[in-house]
Write an enzyme that holds these catalytic residues in place. Structure first.
Site, PDB file in Angstrom:
ATOM      1  N   ARG A 233       0.819  -1.114   0.026  1.00  0.00           N
ATOM      2  CA  ARG A 233       0.157  -0.021   0.032  1.00  0.00           C
ATOM      3  C   ARG A 233       0.732   1.145  -0.048  1.00  0.00           C
ATOM      4  O   ARG A 233       1.660   1.449   0.841  1.00  0.00           O
ATOM      5  CB  ARG A 233      -0.889  -0.020   1.238  1.00  0.00           C
ATOM      6  CG  ARG A 233      -1.685   1.184   1.388  1.00  0.00           C
ATOM      7  CD  ARG A 233      -2.920   1.236   2.529  1.00  0.00           C
ATOM      8  NE  ARG A 233      -3.340   2.444   2.744  1.00  0.00           N
ATOM      9  CZ  ARG A 233      -3.250   3.412   3.687  1.00  0.00           C
ATOM     10  NH1 ARG A 233      -2.562   3.091   4.488  1.00  0.00           N
ATOM     11  NH2 ARG A 233      -3.681   4.736   3.497  1.00  0.00           N
TER      12      ARG A 233
ATOM     13  N   HIS B 122      -2.601  10.836   0.515  1.00  0.00           N
ATOM     14  CA  HIS B 122      -2.181  10.908   1.733  1.00  0.00           C
ATOM     15  C   HIS B 122      -1.743  12.021   2.500  1.00  0.00           C
ATOM     16  O   HIS B 122      -0.392  12.137   2.546  1.00  0.00           O
ATOM     17  CB  HIS B 122      -1.322   9.721   1.805  1.00  0.00           C
ATOM     18  CG  HIS B 122      -1.067   9.188   3.202  1.00  0.00           C
ATOM     19  ND1 HIS B 122      -1.105   7.525   3.256  1.00  0.00           N
ATOM     20  CD2 HIS B 122      -0.825   9.827   4.272  1.00  0.00           C
ATOM     21  CE1 HIS B 122      -0.946   7.208   4.618  1.00  0.00           C
ATOM     22  NE2 HIS B 122      -0.482   8.396   5.260  1.00  0.00           N
TER      23      HIS B 122
ATOM     24  N   GLU C  90      -7.407   8.479   6.206  1.00  0.00           N
ATOM     25  CA  GLU C  90      -7.338   9.134   7.388  1.00  0.00           C
ATOM     26  C   GLU C  90      -8.088  10.650   7.081  1.00  0.00           C
ATOM     27  O   GLU C  90      -7.355  11.574   7.776  1.00  0.00           O
ATOM     28  CB  GLU C  90      -6.245   8.928   8.425  1.00  0.00           C
ATOM     29  CG  GLU C  90      -5.963   7.681   8.624  1.00  0.00           C
ATOM     30  CD  GLU C  90      -4.911   7.638   9.584  1.00  0.00           C
ATOM     31  OE1 GLU C  90      -4.177   8.705  10.105  1.00  0.00           O
ATOM     32  OE2 GLU C  90      -4.330   6.465   9.983  1.00  0.00           O
TER      33      GLU C  90
ATOM     34  N   ASN D 227      -7.406   1.872   9.684  1.00  0.00           N
ATOM     35  CA  ASN D 227      -6.173   1.929  10.372  1.00  0.00           C
ATOM     36  C   ASN D 227      -6.210   1.696  11.828  1.00  0.00           C
ATOM     37  O   ASN D 227      -6.918   2.760  12.340  1.00  0.00           O
ATOM     38  CB  ASN D 227      -5.308   3.342  10.092  1.00  0.00           C
ATOM     39  CG  ASN D 227      -5.154   3.558   8.570  1.00  0.00           C
ATOM     40  OD1 ASN D 227      -5.363   2.620   7.717  1.00  0.00           O
ATOM     41  ND2 ASN D 227      -4.710   4.602   8.126  1.00  0.00           N
TER      42      ASN D 227
ATOM     43  N   TYR E 189      -4.078   1.582  15.751  1.00  0.00           N
ATOM     44  CA  TYR E 189      -3.038   1.720  16.628  1.00  0.00           C
ATOM     45  C   TYR E 189      -3.248   1.462  17.899  1.00  0.00           C
ATOM     46  O   TYR E 189      -2.497   0.802  18.692  1.00  0.00           O
ATOM     47  CB  TYR E 189      -2.282   3.189  16.285  1.00  0.00           C
ATOM     48  CG  TYR E 189      -1.674   3.089  14.965  1.00  0.00           C
ATOM     49  CD1 TYR E 189      -0.395   2.584  14.630  1.00  0.00           C
ATOM     50  CD2 TYR E 189      -2.498   3.741  13.627  1.00  0.00           C
ATOM     51  CE1 TYR E 189      -0.056   2.696  13.011  1.00  0.00           C
ATOM     52  CE2 TYR E 189      -1.971   3.848  12.444  1.00  0.00           C
ATOM     53  CZ  TYR E 189      -0.581   3.215  12.469  1.00  0.00           C
ATOM     54  OH  TYR E 189       0.058   3.244  10.933  1.00  0.00           O
TER      55      TYR E 189
ATOM     56  N   GLU F 201      -3.621  -0.145   7.918  1.00  0.00           N
ATOM     57  CA  GLU F 201      -2.338   0.322   8.897  1.00  0.00           C
ATOM     58  C   GLU F 201      -2.412  -0.387  10.115  1.00  0.00           C
ATOM     59  O   GLU F 201      -3.331  -0.315  10.939  1.00  0.00           O
ATOM     60  CB  GLU F 201      -1.920   1.802   8.921  1.00  0.00           C
ATOM     61  CG  GLU F 201      -1.626   2.488   7.738  1.00  0.00           C
ATOM     62  CD  GLU F 201      -1.510   4.034   8.136  1.00  0.00           C
ATOM     63  OE1 GLU F 201      -1.408   4.553   9.084  1.00  0.00           O
ATOM     64  OE2 GLU F 201      -1.752   4.869   6.839  1.00  0.00           O
TER      65      GLU F 201
END
Ligand code: FCB
Length: 452
Positions: A78, A122, A167, A292, A294, A352
């Site tokens: 990606r 991005h 995002e 994504n 985290y 991600e």
């Protein structure tokens, strides 16, 4: 599938990067500057005044990097396309040399059997468009769709996965509310406008894809589950606000054509009266959702906190990464299950997931990073749990292939499964990278190997 802990056969194993964070050579071959190019030149905005001028020099070393991906056994990669390489002024004139770079990258990937997973945006808006108001200008949606259409026409014969925006919440929260990312604005009134135009841009590009494209297109959002610190009504209400602000803002409109009600309450007079026609337009069916993930956040009511009146309560007893994100793999299971419950059973990709830690020195050509390795192991196990519970997760992309420019942290935070020596540009797969390669080879079984 579950008995030997193998992931589904067609599960896509990949790694992710983005253009500004790795490419370097930002103005090479006729490219136009982006808002990050500009922002990085404003003193004090990026740690140590780092810039993306060199980054990982991937623009010149992409062939070596693709070989490295092959060595790691990656099945998908990606990456994002820098809008300003293709359209130096953001619209109008195409720069063939910029487009050619991505053609060559994609050909090199396919030659090694690696699926390109392309992100169109991005965060690196062409500076020339920012001069016209950037995401605050309604026309930005059409500019984005025109740019996207050029890429669909040039690359859809070889690209099977397209993501419109990466995002959007971060683009807006960091770029327009807190001013810590490009373009560095801090304005309550601009925040909902930028968000709305990003969503319109996403939808306009999806529409363009339906006319041109033959594969799949989706959106990538960052999700962070919110848990109340206590059962007190104030903390629970704060959690609802934080969740709506971060997790529902960019999904409710895409799937339901509505904004969470609480947003208009939070913004008050700064919340525009958006046209229903825009919301109907934003609600374009997508082929997949990229998530994504985290960390999580434990939330308390905080009347002083800007806008959302909620703040995070650090869970000191748990491990935190070098950017102070709590390690909480269960949050990934909760998040994927929540997406399925709320938005339906659509294909998901974990686009991600990864961690920054203070890596030890390179010793004897090796980088041992047990904390990152464990982070990956635990989150991949969580992904497995989510799949076993019926979530339609079709792939995983570790962030990141390489150590790279971590936005306002500059080069001080390393997320790579491959170490980059910025002075020599030498790449060394860390032990987490070698582990990930074993996981891919064993279709996940290596996750359950004895540790140590
Ligand atoms: C995400 C970004 C990505 C990277 C990781 C650590 O928010 O999409 O570019 O910076 O965080």
């Amino acid at each position: 599938m579950q008995d030997n802990h193998c992931f589904p056969e067609n599960f896509l194993w990949g790694a992710a990067t983005s253009a500004y964070q790795i490419e370097g050579s930002p103005l090479a071959d006729g490219a136009g500057p982006s808002i990050w190019h500009r922002f990085s030149r404003m003193p004090g905005r990026i740690h140590d005044d780092d810039t993306g001028d060199m980054a990982c020099d991937h623009y010149r070393r992409f062939e070596d990097d693709v070989r490295l991906m092959k060595e790691l056994g990656l099945q998908a990669y990606r990456f994002s396309i820098a809008w300003g390489r293709v359209l130096p002024e953001g619209r109008g004139r195409v720069n063939p040399a910029g487009l050619d770079f991505y053609q060559r990258l994609i050909d090199a990937l396919l030659e090694q059997g690696i699926q390109p997973f392309v992100t169109l945006y991005h965060w690196d808006l062409p500076a020339a468009l920012d001069d016209r108001g950037g995401w605050l200008n309604r026309d930005c949606a059409a500019w984005f769709a025109d740019y996207a259409q050029i890429l669909f026409r040039a690359l859809d014969d070889r690209v099977q996965y397209w993501a419109t925006l990466n995002e959007p919440w971060v683009s807006v929260d960091a770029g327009y509310l807190h001013g810590v990312h490009a373009p560095g604005h801090a304005s309550l009134a601009e925040t909902p406008l930028a968000a709305h135009n990003l969503l319109r841009a996403h939808a306009t590009a999806v529409q363009a894809y339906r006319a041109e494209g033959r594969h799949r297109i989706g959106l990538v959002v960052n999700l962070e589950p919110k848990y109340p610190i206590s059962l007190a009504p104030e903390d629970r209400a704060a959690t609802v606000r934080a969740h709506a602000y971060m997790n529902r803002w960019y999904l409710d409109p895409v799937f339901f054509g509505t904004y969470p009600k609480v947003l208009s309450e939070l913004f008050g007079a700064d919340w525009p009266n958006f046209m229903q026609a825009d919301l109907d337009h934003i609600r374009q069916p997508v082929d997949f959702l990229g998530v994504n993930y985290y960390t999580r956040s434990v939330v308390r009511d905080d009347p002083q906190a800007l806008l959302v009146r909620a703040s995070r309560v650090r869970q000191d007893h748990n491990l935190h990464t070098a950017v102070d994100w709590e390690v909480h793999p269960q949050g990934l299971v909760d998040t994927l299950q929540w997406v399925k419950r709320r938005y339906g059973d659509l294909p998901l990709f974990l686009t991600e997931n990864g961690a920054a830690f203070e890596d030890p020195e390179v010793i004897g050509g090796r980088v041992e990073d047990p904390l990152r390795l464990t982070y990956l192991r635990e989150h991949l196990k969580a992904a497995y749990t989510a799949i076993a519970s019926g979530v339609n997760l079709q792939g995983y992309f570790v962030w990141s292939l390489l150590d790279n420019l971590e936005w306002c942290h500059g080069y001080s935070k390393r997320f790579g499964i491959v170490h980059v020596d910025y002075a020599t540009q030498r790449r060394i797969p860390k032990s987490s990278g070698q582990f990930y390669a074993r996981v891919i080879r064993s279709r996940g079984e290596a996750l359950w190997e004895e540790e140590g």
